[in-house]
Design a protein around this motif. Sequence first.
Motif, PDB file in Angstrom:
ATOM      1  N   LYS A   1      -4.912   5.040   1.177  1.00  0.00           N
ATOM      2  CA  LYS A   1      -5.454   4.226   2.256  1.00  0.00           C
ATOM      3  C   LYS A   1      -4.342   3.482   2.986  1.00  0.00           C
ATOM      4  O   LYS A   1      -4.282   3.477   4.211  1.00  0.00           O
ATOM      5  N   THR A   2      -3.471   2.831   2.227  1.00  0.00           N
ATOM      6  CA  THR A   2      -2.328   2.120   2.813  1.00  0.00           C
ATOM      7  C   THR A   2      -1.083   2.390   1.977  1.00  0.00           C
ATOM      8  O   THR A   2      -1.176   2.722   0.789  1.00  0.00           O
ATOM      9  N   PHE A   3       0.095   2.240   2.609  1.00  0.00           N
ATOM     10  CA  PHE A   3       1.348   2.416   1.883  1.00  0.00           C
ATOM     11  C   PHE A   3       2.396   1.441   2.411  1.00  0.00           C
ATOM     12  O   PHE A   3       2.227   0.816   3.466  1.00  0.00           O
ATOM     13  N   LEU A   4       3.475   1.309   1.668  1.00  0.00           N
ATOM     14  CA  LEU A   4       4.589   0.434   2.020  1.00  0.00           C
ATOM     15  C   LEU A   4       5.866   1.244   2.160  1.00  0.00           C
ATOM     16  O   LEU A   4       6.013   2.300   1.543  1.00  0.00           O
ATOM     17  N   VAL A   5       6.777   0.707   2.959  1.00  0.00           N
ATOM     18  CA  VAL A   5       8.108   1.283   3.073  1.00  0.00           C
ATOM     19  C   VAL A   5       9.080   0.275   2.471  1.00  0.00           C
ATOM     20  O   VAL A   5       9.057  -0.911   2.822  1.00  0.00           O
ATOM     21  N   HIS A   6       9.945   0.735   1.552  1.00  0.00           N
ATOM     22  CA  HIS A   6      10.948  -0.153   0.952  1.00  0.00           C
ATOM     23  C   HIS A   6      11.790  -0.791   2.056  1.00  0.00           C
ATOM     24  O   HIS A   6      12.136  -0.152   3.054  1.00  0.00           O
ATOM     25  N   ASP A   7      12.108  -2.079   1.882  1.00  0.00           N
ATOM     26  CA  ASP A   7      12.828  -2.821   2.925  1.00  0.00           C
ATOM     27  C   ASP A   7      14.102  -2.119   3.376  1.00  0.00           C
ATOM     28  O   ASP A   7      14.394  -2.029   4.577  1.00  0.00           O
ATOM     29  N   MET A   8      14.892  -1.618   2.417  1.00  0.00           N
ATOM     30  CA  MET A   8      16.164  -0.980   2.783  1.00  0.00           C
ATOM     31  C   MET A   8      15.935   0.368   3.455  1.00  0.00           C
ATOM     32  O   MET A   8      16.707   0.756   4.347  1.00  0.00           O
TER      33      MET A   8
ATOM     34  N   GLY B   1       7.568  -5.241   5.278  1.00  0.00           N
ATOM     35  CA  GLY B   1       6.604  -5.741   4.307  1.00  0.00           C
ATOM     36  C   GLY B   1       5.150  -5.514   4.653  1.00  0.00           C
ATOM     37  O   GLY B   1       4.269  -5.921   3.898  1.00  0.00           O
ATOM     38  N   SER B   2       4.854  -4.855   5.776  1.00  0.00           N
ATOM     39  CA  SER B   2       3.451  -4.673   6.167  1.00  0.00           C
ATOM     40  C   SER B   2       2.864  -3.445   5.485  1.00  0.00           C
ATOM     41  O   SER B   2       3.531  -2.436   5.296  1.00  0.00           O
ATOM     42  N   LYS B   3       1.588  -3.574   5.100  1.00  0.00           N
ATOM     43  CA  LYS B   3       0.859  -2.428   4.564  1.00  0.00           C
ATOM     44  C   LYS B   3       0.396  -1.576   5.743  1.00  0.00           C
ATOM     45  O   LYS B   3      -0.288  -2.066   6.632  1.00  0.00           O
ATOM     46  N   ILE B   4       0.761  -0.312   5.730  1.00  0.00           N
ATOM     47  CA  ILE B   4       0.485   0.575   6.855  1.00  0.00           C
ATOM     48  C   ILE B   4      -0.761   1.402   6.550  1.00  0.00           C
ATOM     49  O   ILE B   4      -0.830   2.070   5.518  1.00  0.00           O
ATOM     50  N   SER B   5      -1.741   1.350   7.441  1.00  0.00           N
ATOM     51  CA  SER B   5      -2.977   2.108   7.280  1.00  0.00           C
ATOM     52  C   SER B   5      -2.735   3.570   7.635  1.00  0.00           C
ATOM     53  O   SER B   5      -2.235   3.885   8.707  1.00  0.00           O
ATOM     54  N   MET B   6      -3.110   4.451   6.720  1.00  0.00           N
ATOM     55  CA  MET B   6      -2.910   5.883   6.942  1.00  0.00           C
ATOM     56  C   MET B   6      -3.739   6.381   8.132  1.00  0.00           C
ATOM     57  O   MET B   6      -3.244   7.151   8.964  1.00  0.00           O
TER      58      MET B   6
END
Length: 674
Positions: A226-233, A171-176
């Motif tokens: 700038k930031t992205f998410l990875v789906h939980d699964m 659930g964390s927003k990842i900084s590119m």
Amino acid sequence: MKYLLLIDDIWSAKTWGDIRNCLPVENKKRSRIIVTSRFQAVGAACSPVGATNLLHTVNFLNAAESKNLVKQSVHESKSSKESEKVQDKVLEEILKICGGLPLAIVSMAGHVACNPSKPSDHWHNVCRSLFPESVTALSLDGVTRILDFCYNDLPGDLKTCALYLSMFPKGSKISMKRLTRRLTAEGFVSEKQGLTEEEVAETYFNQLMRRKLIRPVEHNSNGKVKTFLVHDMVLEYIVSKSSEENFITVVGGHWMMPPPSNKVRRLSMQSSGSKHENMTKNINLSQVRSVTVFGSLKQLPFHSFNNGIIQVLDLEGWKGLKEKHLKNHICKMLMLKYLSLRRTEIAKIPKKIVKLEYLETLDIRETHVEELPKSVEKLKRISSILGGNKNPRKGLRLPQEKIKEPKKSTLAQKNMEGMKALRVLSGIEIDRESTAVNGLHQMIGLKKLAIYKLRIKKGDKIFTQLHSAITYLFSCGLQTLAINDEGSYFINSLDSMSAPPRYLIALELSGMLEKPPTWISKLHTLSKLTLSLTVLRTDTFKLLQDLPSLFSLTFSLSAAKQKQDKIKDILEKNKSDSGGEIIVPAGFPSLKLLRFFAPLVPKLGFGDNAMPELEMIQLQFEAFEGLFGIDTLENLREVHLRVNGLVSEITRFLVKDLKNYTTDKLKVIVDVNA
């Protein structure tokens, strides 16, 4: 107390029991709790006995919804007309195996769109091998099979980037940028075919986005992610794969991974409390090369690490960091390339940092560090120094000479020669006592310079030195310049440069700017421009209207209370000089984002053929005089108004009137912060 709680993705009935014990037993005020889980048994445990009507099962997509989603996903991911030819032949095959599950549909659709040259027979065979029998509803095992296929078909570089995402919590927003600097430090990204490390990493993650393995969340004002998410699964699969390949070891956090059987190479410590303090007990940490901390750990096992091999130390947000950790442990990590202390409580960088001769990135943003030690100048490989704080504006002082001889600036210049590898210098402060400004001439590889605080006067010697240094850096290839001028005449003096900067991509001039530098009109590579609202006039728009690459334009001003009346007088004069209304003329062929952040946004109008590609307008204000002619902006999709404080009746009426422009094509969004 009345409350509404949403608790997402609970994996066990026991976890729900622990949460439930912390909530009030009685519910007299009709509060509500919503729980989501991928397991039917957990859902049943969350429902009161006999209350079966409270358990809701999420339905799979029907045939029409599935078809629309797969078409949309292929369209978003394709990069050529060739992929469009493929999609009609394989859509039905994809829909047959995905069973109406959105994640499976977008993953397969993205994968097909990124492999346009493969014939339809190939995809038919893939579907048959994944699911020999027909599928009506996809199970978790079926999703894993699809993710496994998508992962195994990735090129080697993309596999590495995908596995690296397991470093971050669910659930964390990842900084590119954070991710790119880390990958570079570990040697996973390097310059290739004339592209910088950052540009190469950008191509890798654009591929992962096209394949729908990651989802962009925030974009910079220049349009880049700038930031992205990875789906939980997807993240669950990547964490499992990373553990299986002994690539990254995750301890604590959401995932219940088995303890590593081999020596740990990269360690991600994820915790939310004291119960995780001993989570590395009985784990061999002698081969760890990368350490990252998330959560509220009280201490780290510094004594278990081999200081001679650690290359990445990311302690962003760790409140347990002390100065003794820097002196006794971190400054002994002789191979360290990436050091992030961002948002820690640290207040001083020790002189011993000079021992980190391989250090490339030093991130001390949003800390209490006010000045760098002189020993930093001897770090020959340092490429990024990130300091200061944007809100409130606090700057980082460069190393100062503590001598009184007349030639101190010459000595500063000589001592700064060790920083020739520097590419990014962000968040610094320059005042009348600064002695390191002349050393900027030695940073010939600098691509970005951001000055958060500037406190000098026109007659000062340092004024001339800084002007000369910036002019010289422009000629050497400086691409980004940001200056926040708190009252000197410096940003106005930039207009006197004899030649325009040839390589500038982004420019930010904040403060009491009287007029924009006229050479801006010749910056054909400029894509991002931020100017003080004090130059918001029709003639400013005319100066900028022909810039071919300008993607975003911002007018901003955060004036102190005592300057509010002066600012209003300036804005009134600007409006008067523009005939009572500021008009945006025809032009701006590439502009997609227009922003105004200020106490007062004056009356604005758009002429015919103005900003034909504009997609979004953002305004943040306390008073607003109107926005007219937006119906002429054919590509406008969103107008976002953020109103600060109590507003006048006139402003409230104008905002309400603007909301009437909302259509299926255009959204007008209003946020009110009282």
